[in-house]
Write a protein that holds these residues in place. Structure first.
Motif, PDB file in Angstrom:
ATOM      1  N   ALA A 132       0.856  -1.186   0.000  1.00 19.50           N
ATOM      2  CA  ALA A 132       0.000   0.000   0.000  1.00 19.50           C
ATOM      3  C   ALA A 132       0.896   1.241   0.000  1.00 19.50           C
ATOM      4  CB  ALA A 132      -0.902  -0.001   1.239  1.00 19.50           C
ATOM      5  N   ASP A 133       0.496   2.222  -0.773  1.00 16.42           N
ATOM      6  CA  ASP A 133       1.276   3.464  -0.892  1.00 16.42           C
ATOM      7  C   ASP A 133       2.684   3.201  -1.420  1.00 16.42           C
ATOM      8  OD1 ASP A 133      -0.921   4.779   0.242  1.00 16.42           O
ATOM      9  OD2 ASP A 133      -0.145   4.452   2.277  1.00 16.42           O
ATOM     10  N   GLY A 134       2.877   2.053  -2.043  1.00 18.96           N
ATOM     11  CA  GLY A 134       4.165   1.758  -2.658  1.00 18.96           C
ATOM     12  C   GLY A 134       5.216   1.211  -1.728  1.00 18.96           C
ATOM     13  N   THR A 135       5.005   1.334  -0.385  1.00 15.26           N
ATOM     14  CA  THR A 135       6.044   0.870   0.550  1.00 15.26           C
ATOM     15  C   THR A 135       5.504   0.027   1.702  1.00 15.26           C
ATOM     16  OG1 THR A 135       5.830   2.922   1.845  1.00 15.26           O
ATOM     17  CG2 THR A 135       7.500   2.890   0.095  1.00 15.26           C
ATOM     18  N   THR A 136       4.235   0.197   2.058  1.00 16.44           N
ATOM     19  CA  THR A 136       3.697  -0.490   3.238  1.00 16.44           C
ATOM     20  C   THR A 136       3.213  -1.894   2.866  1.00 16.44           C
ATOM     21  OG1 THR A 136       2.969   1.636   4.127  1.00 16.44           O
ATOM     22  CG2 THR A 136       2.057  -0.362   5.137  1.00 16.44           C
ATOM     23  N   TYR A 137       3.798  -2.905   3.514  1.00 18.52           N
ATOM     24  CA  TYR A 137       3.480  -4.302   3.226  1.00 18.52           C
ATOM     25  C   TYR A 137       2.088  -4.639   3.759  1.00 18.52           C
ATOM     26  CZ  TYR A 137       3.618  -9.409   3.708  1.00 18.52           C
ATOM     27  OH  TYR A 137       3.322 -10.744   3.661  1.00 18.52           O
ATOM     28  N   LYS A 138       1.256  -5.318   2.941  1.00 20.30           N
ATOM     29  CA  LYS A 138      -0.088  -5.723   3.342  1.00 20.30           C
ATOM     30  C   LYS A 138      -0.362  -7.160   2.860  1.00 20.30           C
ATOM     31  CE  LYS A 138      -1.591  -1.792   5.132  1.00 20.30           C
ATOM     32  NZ  LYS A 138      -2.039  -1.660   6.535  1.00 20.30           N
ATOM     33  N   HIS A 139      -1.170  -7.885   3.645  1.00 22.09           N
ATOM     34  CA  HIS A 139      -1.588  -9.223   3.222  1.00 22.09           C
ATOM     35  C   HIS A 139      -2.698  -9.110   2.182  1.00 22.09           C
ATOM     36  CE1 HIS A 139      -0.149 -11.219   7.218  1.00 22.09           C
ATOM     37  NE2 HIS A 139       0.837 -10.860   6.420  1.00 22.09           N
ATOM     38  N   GLY A 140      -2.602  -9.970   1.147  1.00 21.56           N
ATOM     39  CA  GLY A 140      -3.628  -9.995   0.121  1.00 21.56           C
ATOM     40  C   GLY A 140      -4.789 -10.902   0.514  1.00 21.56           C
ATOM     41  N   PRO A 141      -5.835 -10.947  -0.315  1.00 16.87           N
ATOM     42  CA  PRO A 141      -7.023 -11.734   0.021  1.00 16.87           C
ATOM     43  C   PRO A 141      -6.774 -13.236   0.087  1.00 16.87           C
ATOM     44  CG  PRO A 141      -7.154 -10.866  -2.227  1.00 16.87           C
ATOM     45  CD  PRO A 141      -5.994 -10.202  -1.580  1.00 16.87           C
ATOM     46  N   LEU A 142      -5.734 -13.745  -0.578  1.00 19.85           N
ATOM     47  CA  LEU A 142      -5.457 -15.183  -0.561  1.00 19.85           C
ATOM     48  C   LEU A 142      -4.301 -15.558   0.362  1.00 19.85           C
ATOM     49  CD1 LEU A 142      -5.883 -16.228  -4.312  1.00 19.85           C
ATOM     50  CD2 LEU A 142      -7.510 -16.399  -2.434  1.00 19.85           C
ATOM     51  N   PHE A 143      -3.890 -14.617   1.197  1.00 17.85           N
ATOM     52  CA  PHE A 143      -2.776 -14.924   2.102  1.00 17.85           C
ATOM     53  C   PHE A 143      -3.108 -16.081   3.034  1.00 17.85           C
ATOM     54  CE2 PHE A 143      -0.192 -14.450   5.902  1.00 17.85           C
ATOM     55  CZ  PHE A 143       1.074 -14.244   5.361  1.00 17.85           C
ATOM     56  N   ASN A 144      -4.389 -16.154   3.441  1.00 17.61           N
ATOM     57  CA  ASN A 144      -4.791 -17.217   4.368  1.00 17.61           C
ATOM     58  C   ASN A 144      -4.644 -18.611   3.758  1.00 17.61           C
ATOM     59  OD1 ASN A 144      -5.383 -15.484   6.459  1.00 17.61           O
ATOM     60  ND2 ASN A 144      -7.535 -15.246   5.859  1.00 17.61           N
ATOM     61  N   ALA A 145      -4.461 -18.688   2.435  1.00 20.37           N
ATOM     62  CA  ALA A 145      -4.232 -19.997   1.818  1.00 20.37           C
ATOM     63  C   ALA A 145      -2.957 -20.640   2.368  1.00 20.37           C
ATOM     64  CB  ALA A 145      -4.130 -19.847   0.299  1.00 20.37           C
ATOM     65  N   PHE A 146      -1.977 -19.795   2.753  1.00 19.16           N
ATOM     66  CA  PHE A 146      -0.768 -20.329   3.356  1.00 19.16           C
ATOM     67  C   PHE A 146      -1.079 -20.986   4.693  1.00 19.16           C
ATOM     68  CE2 PHE A 146       1.241 -17.357   0.396  1.00 19.16           C
ATOM     69  CZ  PHE A 146       2.301 -18.129  -0.069  1.00 19.16           C
ATOM     70  N   TYR A 147      -1.966 -20.364   5.464  1.00 17.75           N
ATOM     71  CA  TYR A 147      -2.355 -20.956   6.745  1.00 17.75           C
ATOM     72  C   TYR A 147      -3.092 -22.276   6.545  1.00 17.75           C
ATOM     73  CZ  TYR A 147      -1.153 -16.480   8.901  1.00 17.75           C
ATOM     74  OH  TYR A 147      -0.486 -15.368   9.341  1.00 17.75           O
ATOM     75  N   VAL A 148      -3.939 -22.329   5.519  1.00 15.37           N
ATOM     76  CA  VAL A 148      -4.659 -23.573   5.221  1.00 15.37           C
ATOM     77  C   VAL A 148      -3.670 -24.675   4.836  1.00 15.37           C
ATOM     78  CG1 VAL A 148      -6.304 -24.678   3.643  1.00 15.37           C
ATOM     79  CG2 VAL A 148      -6.756 -22.373   4.522  1.00 15.37           C
ATOM     80  N   LEU A 149      -2.682 -24.311   4.015  1.00 10.79           N
ATOM     81  CA  LEU A 149      -1.668 -25.276   3.602  1.00 10.79           C
ATOM     82  C   LEU A 149      -0.880 -25.777   4.811  1.00 10.79           C
ATOM     83  CD1 LEU A 149      -0.350 -26.600   1.085  1.00 10.79           C
ATOM     84  CD2 LEU A 149       1.308 -24.730   1.117  1.00 10.79           C
TER      85      LEU A 149
END
Length: 639
Positions: A132-149
């Motif tokens: 966000a804003d070119g520098t701020t790291y944010k989780h995307g909508p499918l990030f939780n797929a890593f938790y499921v995996l």
């Protein structure tokens, strides 16, 4: 928001220590150690790749898009392989790679491969994370797929541990459950407090706990030769029995080693020992393992080997061992006996395996020879057990253990089953499934049965005034006892001596006993019933004529075999069989006991079905009298 990067530094230090320790002190030829090393390396890479991202988020002026992208991709990809690596590690502890085809491993890897590909594909990567804003790291909508995996691979590991729990050491199971908690709980907490960044640190702690459960190489190797020793052989063989693996076995026995040492010296024998072991190692196929049982005596475990393969290797050993062995100052001929067989076909139990392993065999003729482990080995083991058994009868060396039986209506321990145990310093704890049939064949059950009965009467008399809360004790009665017409009168004298009432004892009779001689048995059982003894049919559901015996004999209790309960966990038909069996027992005016209760789910299922009594490890395993009394007193005090 300021992120705590210090946890990653700690995780990196611990992971580096684990990597160095594994490289320096573990045998990397073993699959399990290679998987562990892969986990430790993954921890190192994850920690290193996470630190740049944290520093750039804490200091936006240092932000570099390429560096951030690379470190984030590496971190997410490698960190999320950890649960998969740990599931593979647990599988390697049990050598499951030999039980399952390679395609199974490939199929398990597919989700992980998809996620890695996703991370490398730029458009899809934005659904996992973005700036966000070119520098701020944010989780995307499918990030939780890593938790499921992650959860999926953790569940696979949990399934492996539960499925093969009997083959794993207690400390290994404890380490796995600890690692599972340390994988999941910090991640959940970090999802609410993302600034902590402590998930990797706690996962590394869990991995450290797993490292502590790995056997020290010094404990499983001979200090002189460096070969795997007898302890390692016993562990691997017992694991094969516990998980139902089949394996070929070769024993190489060189007799008279002590006499040779006197003749040529200990150093010369040690050199020959190393030469012999190294020769065997050189000719073994992959995944076959050699062990040094004692100096100049070896064993080989050969997973999935057939008889032809075993005989081929044994022939090579015979050919070499028929020659001379060089040492400083000369050479010597050391003929050997080479035994070949298999687990569990020729060696049905770990006790038989240990007996053959320790047995001294002298060649029947000059030169080395190959012999098959067959009924001769079984007969020799039977002879040894019979000797131990007869000696135990003479010296009161038999032991009676007690396992509690829980009353679901009164919510307390109701009774206990008396179980016979036999221990020998050389053979270890001998299974009753082996020595009881042997005692029946050798005509020893009269003495053994009377011993157990008297021990139970002594137990009831000794704790008459105590508050142990038992109404009766179950005693197993064999086929030989059931046709012994003098038994009721002998037992009359025993209970009179200890002032015990017959209704304090419940006699458990198996179907195999009932099938031996119904006419003679009927009169003995009827005589015991008239005296006031309670009667129970044991192992209900394991034979073909249970229902006929239920109708013919005046049983008070029917004990449903554990196989019925465990089968109900797997399929609906077995579950219906369990419930209908309980209903039938109740309709006939009898009470039901279910054996093999091991989990809270078992207990809940059986209590809801109206089963009166439960028996199993969820309450207690069979224990000696002193431990049993403490358990009974404690549970009685809590009622």
């Amino acid at each position: 928001m300021t992120y705590f990067w210090q946890f990653d530094i700690c995780a990196l230090c611990l992971a580096c220590i684990l990597v160095l320790d594994t490289l320096m002190h573990k045998d990397l030829k073993q699959t399990k150690n290679r998987w562990f090393l892969a986990m430790a390396v993954a921890m190192v890479i994850s920690s290193i790749s996470d630190i740049p991202g944290i520093l750039m988020q804490n200091n936006p002026q240092l932000f570099d898009r390429v560096t951030s992208d690379v470190s984030t991709m590496v971190f997410l990809t490698v960190r999320n392989t950890l649960p998969w690596l740990y599931a593979c590690y647990v599988g390697s502890l049990l050598n499951l790679q030999r039980r399952y085809k390679k395609i199974t491993t490939v199929l398990i890897m597919i989700p992980e491969i998809i996620m890695i590909g996703w991370m490398l594909f730029m458009p899809a990567r934005r659904l996992v994370y973005y700036y966000a804003d070119g520098t701020t790291y944010k989780h995307g909508p499918l990030f939780n797929a890593f938790y499921v995996l992650t959860a999926m691979y953790v569940l696979i590991g949990v399934f492996i541990v539960i499925r093969y729990r009997k083959a794993l050491k207690l400390k290994t199971k404890a380490a796995f459950y600890c690692f599972t908690l340390l994988c999941l709980v910090p991640v959940v907490v970090q999802s609410f407090y993302p600034m902590l960044k402590w998930a990797l640190f706690f996962q590394t702690l869990g991995l450290l706990g797993a490292a502590l459960t790995i056997d020290n190489e010094e404990a499983v190797r001979s200090p002189e030769s460096g070969f795997y020793n007898k302890y390692a052989l016993y562990h691997d063989a017992k694991q094969a029995y516990d998980i139902g693996d089949k394996a070929g076995v070769i024993f190489v026995k060189v007799p008279s080693t002590q006499n040779v040492a006197v003749a040529i010296g200990g150093n010369a024998v040690a050199k020959i020992n190393c030469d012999m072991g190294n020769f065997i190692l050189r000719i073994l196929p992959p995944h076959w393992q050699m062990y040094e049982v004692s100096c100049n005596n070896y064993a080989v475990l050969a997973p999935t080997a057939n008889d032809t393969d075993l005989y081929g290797i044994a022939s090579q050993i015979k050919e070499r061992f028929s020659g001379y062995w060089e040492y400083d100052g000369g050479s010597i001929d050391l003929p050997s006996v080479i035994l070949i067989g298999s687990i569990p076909d020729k060696l049905a139990s770990i006790e038989q395996f240990v007996y053959v392993m320790e047995e001294e065999i002298v060649p029947e003729r000059n030169g080395s020879q190959i012999m098959r482990i067959n009924e001769t080995a079984k007969e020799a083991y039977e002879a040894k057990v019979e000797f131990v058994l007869r000696n135990a009868i003479k010296t009161n060396g038999l032991m009676v253990y007690y396992q509690p039986i829980y009353d679901t209506n009164q919510n307390r321990i109701h009774t206990a089953e008396a179980l016979l145990r036999l221990f020998d310093p050389e053979l270890g704890m001998i299974s009753p499934e082996f020595f009881i049939p042997l005692a029946e064949k050798r005509g020893l059950m009269k003495e053994i049965g009377d011993f157990v009965f008297e021990e139970v009467c002594r137990f009831l008399s000794r704790h008459r005034e105590g508050n142990i809360g038992l109404t009766s004790v179950d005693v197993n009665i064999s086929a030989v006892q059931c046709i012994d017409r003098e038994l009721p009168e002998r037992w009359d004298r025993i209970i009179a001596r200890y002032d015990v009432k017959p209704e304090q004892i419940c006699l458990e009779i198996t179907e195999s006993a009932l099938s031996s001689s119904l006419f003679k048995m009927g009169s003995v059982i009827e005589d015991l019933r008239k005296r006031g003894y309670l009667l129970a049919l044991d192992d209900y559901g394991t034979g073909y004529a249970n229902n006929a015996y239920v109708m013919q004999f005046p049983f008070d209790v029917i004990k449903i075999d554990k196989s019925i309960l465990w089968g109900a966990d797997k399929n609906e038909k077995s579950d219906k069989l369990l419930h209908h069996s309980v209903l039938m027992i109740h309709d006939l005016g009898m009470q039901a006991v279910v054996e093999g209760v091991e989990t809270p789910q078992h207990r809940e299922k059986l209590e809801s079905a109206g089963v009166e009594f439960l028996q199993g490890y969820i309450f207690s395993k069979p224990v000696p009298e002193s431990e049993a009394v403490l358990f009974f007193e404690k549970t009685a005090a809590n009622v």
